[in-house]
Write a protein that holds these residues in place. Structure first.
Motif, PDB file in Angstrom:
ATOM      1  N   ARG A 125       0.833  -1.186   0.000  1.00 32.16           N
ATOM      2  CA  ARG A 125       0.000   0.000   0.000  1.00 32.16           C
ATOM      3  C   ARG A 125       0.878   1.250   0.000  1.00 32.16           C
ATOM      4  O   ARG A 125       2.059   1.207   0.374  1.00 32.16           O
ATOM      5  CB  ARG A 125      -0.962   0.056   1.184  1.00 32.16           C
ATOM      6  CG  ARG A 125      -0.309   0.179   2.552  1.00 32.16           C
ATOM      7  CD  ARG A 125      -1.224   0.902   3.560  1.00 32.16           C
ATOM      8  NE  ARG A 125      -1.263   2.329   3.290  1.00 32.16           N
ATOM      9  CZ  ARG A 125      -2.308   3.106   3.499  1.00 32.16           C
ATOM     10  NH1 ARG A 125      -3.415   2.607   4.008  1.00 32.16           N
ATOM     11  NH2 ARG A 125      -2.254   4.395   3.218  1.00 32.16           N
ATOM     12  N   LYS A 130      -3.323  12.178  -1.083  1.00 30.07           N
ATOM     13  CA  LYS A 130      -3.746  12.020   0.298  1.00 30.07           C
ATOM     14  C   LYS A 130      -4.881  12.987   0.647  1.00 30.07           C
ATOM     15  O   LYS A 130      -4.698  14.203   0.550  1.00 30.07           O
ATOM     16  CB  LYS A 130      -2.570  12.294   1.247  1.00 30.07           C
ATOM     17  CG  LYS A 130      -1.409  11.317   1.140  1.00 30.07           C
ATOM     18  CD  LYS A 130      -1.800   9.864   1.389  1.00 30.07           C
ATOM     19  CE  LYS A 130      -2.470   9.589   2.703  1.00 30.07           C
ATOM     20  NZ  LYS A 130      -2.950   8.169   2.762  1.00 30.07           N
ATOM     21  N   GLU A 163      -5.032   4.939  -3.043  1.00 32.91           N
ATOM     22  CA  GLU A 163      -6.345   5.584  -2.957  1.00 32.91           C
ATOM     23  C   GLU A 163      -6.582   6.556  -4.113  1.00 32.91           C
ATOM     24  O   GLU A 163      -5.732   7.399  -4.412  1.00 32.91           O
ATOM     25  CB  GLU A 163      -6.470   6.338  -1.628  1.00 32.91           C
ATOM     26  CG  GLU A 163      -7.799   7.081  -1.527  1.00 32.91           C
ATOM     27  CD  GLU A 163      -8.063   7.733  -0.185  1.00 32.91           C
ATOM     28  OE1 GLU A 163      -7.284   7.511   0.762  1.00 32.91           O
ATOM     29  OE2 GLU A 163      -9.063   8.465  -0.088  1.00 32.91           O
ATOM     30  N   GLN A 181      -8.292   2.015  -4.134  1.00 33.91           N
ATOM     31  CA  GLN A 181      -8.849   2.200  -2.799  1.00 33.91           C
ATOM     32  C   GLN A 181      -9.781   3.410  -2.838  1.00 33.91           C
ATOM     33  O   GLN A 181      -9.419   4.466  -3.346  1.00 33.91           O
ATOM     34  CB  GLN A 181      -7.707   2.429  -1.815  1.00 33.91           C
ATOM     35  CG  GLN A 181      -8.142   2.732  -0.400  1.00 33.91           C
ATOM     36  CD  GLN A 181      -6.936   2.800   0.547  1.00 33.91           C
ATOM     37  OE1 GLN A 181      -5.960   2.067   0.370  1.00 33.91           O
ATOM     38  NE2 GLN A 181      -7.000   3.658   1.529  1.00 33.91           N
ATOM     39  N   GLY A 183     -11.335   5.809  -0.244  1.00 34.78           N
ATOM     40  CA  GLY A 183     -11.092   6.151   1.152  1.00 34.78           C
ATOM     41  C   GLY A 183     -12.373   6.447   1.907  1.00 34.78           C
ATOM     42  O   GLY A 183     -13.446   6.642   1.322  1.00 34.78           O
ATOM     43  N   ALA A 184     -12.222   6.468   3.240  1.00 34.92           N
ATOM     44  CA  ALA A 184     -13.369   6.701   4.116  1.00 34.92           C
ATOM     45  C   ALA A 184     -14.103   7.989   3.743  1.00 34.92           C
ATOM     46  O   ALA A 184     -15.341   8.027   3.720  1.00 34.92           O
ATOM     47  CB  ALA A 184     -12.877   6.782   5.561  1.00 34.92           C
ATOM     48  N   ARG A 185     -13.325   9.021   3.406  1.00 30.33           N
ATOM     49  CA  ARG A 185     -13.944  10.326   3.113  1.00 30.33           C
ATOM     50  C   ARG A 185     -14.719  10.324   1.800  1.00 30.33           C
ATOM     51  O   ARG A 185     -15.535  11.191   1.550  1.00 30.33           O
ATOM     52  CB  ARG A 185     -12.880  11.426   3.108  1.00 30.33           C
ATOM     53  CG  ARG A 185     -12.421  11.764   4.516  1.00 30.33           C
ATOM     54  CD  ARG A 185     -11.018  12.319   4.557  1.00 30.33           C
ATOM     55  NE  ARG A 185     -10.486  12.217   5.911  1.00 30.33           N
ATOM     56  CZ  ARG A 185      -9.923  11.113   6.404  1.00 30.33           C
ATOM     57  NH1 ARG A 185      -9.802  10.026   5.662  1.00 30.33           N
ATOM     58  NH2 ARG A 185      -9.499  11.080   7.641  1.00 30.33           N
ATOM     59  N   LYS A 206     -13.467   1.583   1.712  1.00 32.42           N
ATOM     60  CA  LYS A 206     -13.351   1.774   3.159  1.00 32.42           C
ATOM     61  C   LYS A 206     -14.647   2.351   3.737  1.00 32.42           C
ATOM     62  O   LYS A 206     -15.344   3.110   3.065  1.00 32.42           O
ATOM     63  CB  LYS A 206     -12.165   2.681   3.464  1.00 32.42           C
ATOM     64  CG  LYS A 206     -10.840   2.017   3.065  1.00 32.42           C
ATOM     65  CD  LYS A 206      -9.644   2.793   3.524  1.00 32.42           C
ATOM     66  CE  LYS A 206      -9.060   2.193   4.764  1.00 32.42           C
ATOM     67  NZ  LYS A 206      -7.864   2.939   5.207  1.00 32.42           N
ATOM     68  N   ARG A 236     -12.432   0.412   9.048  1.00 33.64           N
ATOM     69  CA  ARG A 236     -11.263   1.215   9.426  1.00 33.64           C
ATOM     70  C   ARG A 236     -11.561   2.131  10.605  1.00 33.64           C
ATOM     71  O   ARG A 236     -10.876   3.118  10.823  1.00 33.64           O
ATOM     72  CB  ARG A 236     -10.742   2.007   8.224  1.00 33.64           C
ATOM     73  CG  ARG A 236     -11.785   2.752   7.453  1.00 33.64           C
ATOM     74  CD  ARG A 236     -12.249   4.035   8.069  1.00 33.64           C
ATOM     75  NE  ARG A 236     -11.239   5.061   7.981  1.00 33.64           N
ATOM     76  CZ  ARG A 236     -11.147   6.102   8.792  1.00 33.64           C
ATOM     77  NH1 ARG A 236     -12.052   6.266   9.762  1.00 33.64           N
ATOM     78  NH2 ARG A 236     -10.218   7.011   8.656  1.00 33.64           N
ATOM     79  N   HIS A 271      -5.671   3.048  10.909  1.00 36.02           N
ATOM     80  CA  HIS A 271      -6.592   4.178  11.019  1.00 36.02           C
ATOM     81  C   HIS A 271      -7.650   3.899  12.081  1.00 36.02           C
ATOM     82  O   HIS A 271      -8.203   4.813  12.673  1.00 36.02           O
ATOM     83  CB  HIS A 271      -7.244   4.482   9.668  1.00 36.02           C
ATOM     84  CG  HIS A 271      -6.242   4.972   8.658  1.00 36.02           C
ATOM     85  ND1 HIS A 271      -5.532   4.108   7.860  1.00 36.02           N
ATOM     86  CD2 HIS A 271      -5.804   6.216   8.360  1.00 36.02           C
ATOM     87  CE1 HIS A 271      -4.701   4.808   7.100  1.00 36.02           C
ATOM     88  NE2 HIS A 271      -4.840   6.085   7.383  1.00 36.02           N
ATOM     89  N   GLU A 297      -0.356   0.061   8.251  1.00 31.89           N
ATOM     90  CA  GLU A 297       0.648   1.068   7.895  1.00 31.89           C
ATOM     91  C   GLU A 297       1.975   0.752   8.574  1.00 31.89           C
ATOM     92  O   GLU A 297       2.029   0.538   9.794  1.00 31.89           O
ATOM     93  CB  GLU A 297       0.150   2.469   8.271  1.00 31.89           C
ATOM     94  CG  GLU A 297      -0.938   2.915   7.309  1.00 31.89           C
ATOM     95  CD  GLU A 297      -1.414   4.349   7.497  1.00 31.89           C
ATOM     96  OE1 GLU A 297      -2.047   4.867   6.575  1.00 31.89           O
ATOM     97  OE2 GLU A 297      -1.171   4.938   8.569  1.00 31.89           O
TER      98      GLU A 297
END
Ligand code: PEP
Ligand code: MN
Length: 635
Positions: A125, A130, A163, A181, A183-185, A206, A236, A271, A297
């Motif tokens: 990963r 970011k 991501e 990926q 991401g959560a957001r 995620k 996560r 996370h 990570e």
């Protein structure tokens, strides 16, 4: 809705059924299962199910009650296994993804890739774009970061995940990464989900910071509805009132998702906790709860990391975690997925994609086992061979040895010892009788017994329980609490399940591994009924002489007869001791044709220097009538 087709449905009927559904505004997915073929029809259209039920070729129609359709267990009963190159996510193997939060430099990502691979991670990963809370924080290296990731992938052979945060980057991600990926957001960035879904590459989705499990599955539905069936979910951590940890890792989401959906689920404890020393315990908890893998990570120098340093593991912490996962997996009946380059044994003979020595026919390697489909020996095959193989069932152990010599199968998997019941003498004797057979590997698996009944049976219906006498004996305590049941010895545990399935009587149950219930479509009435949970069986993987090709073996098995004079066995053991060779097992068997004389089977750990072992066996040979190496292999 789920449309179950009749067994003998005509091709023309199926075609007209499909076009009928499409005309009504449904998207139609055909799933051909072992037992039945179904059409999953999903869409915004409303229709009276009876209109479909009366069409030719239709056995029955079942509504999907959940708001997520394609993601639901109702739509697909079997677990989805997502393939990333040779790696399968969602099967019997735990897949570990590791790497830094962000790609910071070419050197950093390549260095990290090398040691996470060495420690046992199989996917790399690294974030290149970011999504940071602050616009002033490091935003990632962008396309350059993806290029460096790709370089690391080429050097180590590991697939990569990164991501994607914007639709604009689709082409770039398509070119560079193996798994996209979300991401959560961005979990509810539906436009992104639609486009990523249509790309057709595996996606790891995620869970959003404040998303329910239902929300997560609805987002997965977007990916699936846009044609992607390679979706991996990832827990996560979510925002809760707790502030000690960065997020609250919702471990219970794993069994909940497993019940609701067929999709694989992984866990990101980094996370999930935000604190380095909380990562390993939560990683192990996630595996224990049934997670299909982890995303962790790891940074070479976390204190210098440009993002998420406090939650990044030091390399040695990651290494320790991998060892702990390795120890935990068999307890759960699972294995850790390994890159085949890591396995310095015959499977690394890279002829063909599978990494196996190709069979004469060019088909899947054929592996023999004794028993019926669903036997523990078959489970051992899948535990040992991580590539696709074809298990071949034999009536007796001897049949396996003969089939190997006749080239009908490539390898055999035979039980040699059980931690409660002791050695399987027949196989020790066969190893002696077949000098052209060699041991090339070993595998220990946990034996967990289940009470298995017909799909519509309840425990209260049972009158008779069928199993191998060992199976009945190993579940003695549980069976004592049901002394109204008649216990019927059967020649095989999985065979007993096949038998009750054929008989079709609710009063019959069997004791076997749960994998046998799956094979014969029976119901697990109670799992883990063995008296002693520390129940393991060790298997040997055997093949014919000349096919073994094991790099860096660490164990050897050999057989010796000792001369009939005082201290003869002692002398053999003394030679081992003098060379500091660690003996792992000693087994004696009667010498065929010489009453009261014995053969001794010895397993030893091999030293780093092979010359030491060779010298020891030269000395042992001088002291014996008979000596033969049964194999050198990796334990
Ligand atoms: C990440 O994996 O680097 C990341 C940003 O994770 P999440 O989307 O779960 O916050
Ligand atoms: Mn991060």
């Amino acid at each position: 809705m789920i449309v179950v087709l009749e067994h003998n449905a005509k091709e023309s009927d199926i075609l007209s059924l499909k076009s009928f559904l499409k005309e009504k505004g449904f998207k139609v997915h055909e799933i051909v299962g072992q037992e039945e073929t179904i059409l999953g029809a999903v869409g915004i259209a409303h229709i009276d199910l009876r209109e479909v039920e009366i069409l030719p070729g239709v056995a029955r129609v079942i509504p999907i009650t959940k708001p997520f359709k394609l993601a639901s267990r109702e739509f697909k009963k079997e677990d989805t296994v997502v393939k990333v190159g040779p790696i399968k996510i969602g099967g019997q193997r735990i897949v570990v993804i590791a790497g830094p939060c962000a790609v910071e430099s070419r050197k950093q990502i390549i260095e990290t890739a090398k040691y996470v691979k060495e420690a046992g991670a199989v996917i790399l990963r690294g974030g290149a774009f970011k999504p940071r809370t602050s616009p002033y924080s490091f935003q990632g290296l962008g396309e350059k970061g993806l290029k460096y990731l790709k370089d690391a992938s080429e050097i180590t052979g590991m697939p990569i995940i990164s991501e994607i945060v914007s639709i604009e980057h689709l082409d770039m991600f398509k070119e560079y990464v193996d798994i996209l990926q979300i991401g959560a957001r961005n979990m509810q960035n539906f436009e992104l989900l639609k486009k990523v879904g249509a790309l057709g590459k595996p996606v790891l989705l995620k869970r959003g910071l404040a998303a329910t499990i239902n929300d997560l599955l609805m987002s997965a539905e977007y990916l699936l509805a846009n044609g992607n069936d390679s979706v991996i979910l990832c827990e996560r951590g979510i925002k809760t009132f707790e502030t000690y940890t960065r997020n609250t890792l919702d471990i219970s989401a794993i069994p909940v998702v497993k019940k609701l959906s067929h999709l694989p689920i992984m866990v990101d404890p980094s996370h999930g906790t935000g604190i380095r020393n909380k990562v390993p315990p939560m990683a192990l908890a996630a595996i224990a709860a049934g997670s299909d893998g982890l995303m962790v990570e790891v940074h070479p120098e976390p204190e210098k990391a440009l993002s998420d340093g406090p939650q990044s593991l030091y390399p040695e912490q990651f290494e320790k975690l991998m060892r702990d996962i390795e120890a935990l997996a068999p307890v759960l009946g699972k294995e850790v997925y390994k890159l085949s380059e890591n396995r310095d044994d015959f499977r690394t003979v890279r002829i063909g994609e599978s990494g196996f020595v190709k069979t004469g026919t060019g088909k899947l390697p054929r592996i023999g086992f004794q028993g019926e489909r669903g036997a523990f020996s078959e489970k051992a095959i899948y535990s040992y061979f991580q590539e696709d193989v074809e298990p071949v069932a034999f009536l007796s152990f001897k049949n396996i040895f003969d089939a190997i010599l006749k080239n009908n199968i490539d390898y055999g998997v035979i039980p040699i010892e059980n931690s409660l019941a002791g050695s399987i003498h027949e196989n020790y004797d066969l190893l002696l009788r077949y000098p052209d057979i060699r041991i090339v590997g070993e595998k220990k698996i946990r034996i967990m017994h289940s009470l298995i009944g017909l799909p519509n049976a309840e425990t209260g219906d049972i009158k008779k329980v069928f199993s191998h006498p060992q199976g009945l004996a190993q579940c003695g305590k549980y069976l004592e609490s049901h002394n109204e049941w008649e216990l019927v010895p059967y020649y095989d545990t999985a065979g007993a399940v096949a038998f009750i399935a054929r008989e079709g009587r609710k009063e019959n149950a069997a004791i076997a591994g749960r994998q046998a219930a799956a094979v014969y479509k029976m119901k697990v009435l109670k799992e883990g009924i063995e008296t002693n949970p520390q129940n393991y069986t060790r298997f040997f993987i055997i093949t014919r002489e000349g096919r073994e090709n094991i790099k860096n073996p660490d164990k050897s098995s050999f057989v010796v007869s000792t001369l009939d004079r005082p201290g003869s066995l002692y002398l053999t053991l003394k030679i081992l001791a003098a060379h500091r060779l660690n003996m792992k097992k000693l087994e004696s068997r009667p010498f065929p044709g010489k009453p009261w004389e014995y053969m001794f089977y010895i397993d030893v750990e091999l030293p780093d220097n092979p010359a030491v072992f060779n010298k020891a066996i030269d000395e042992i040979k001088k002291n014996t009538d008979y000596f033969r190496i049964l194999g050198r292999y990796k334990s």
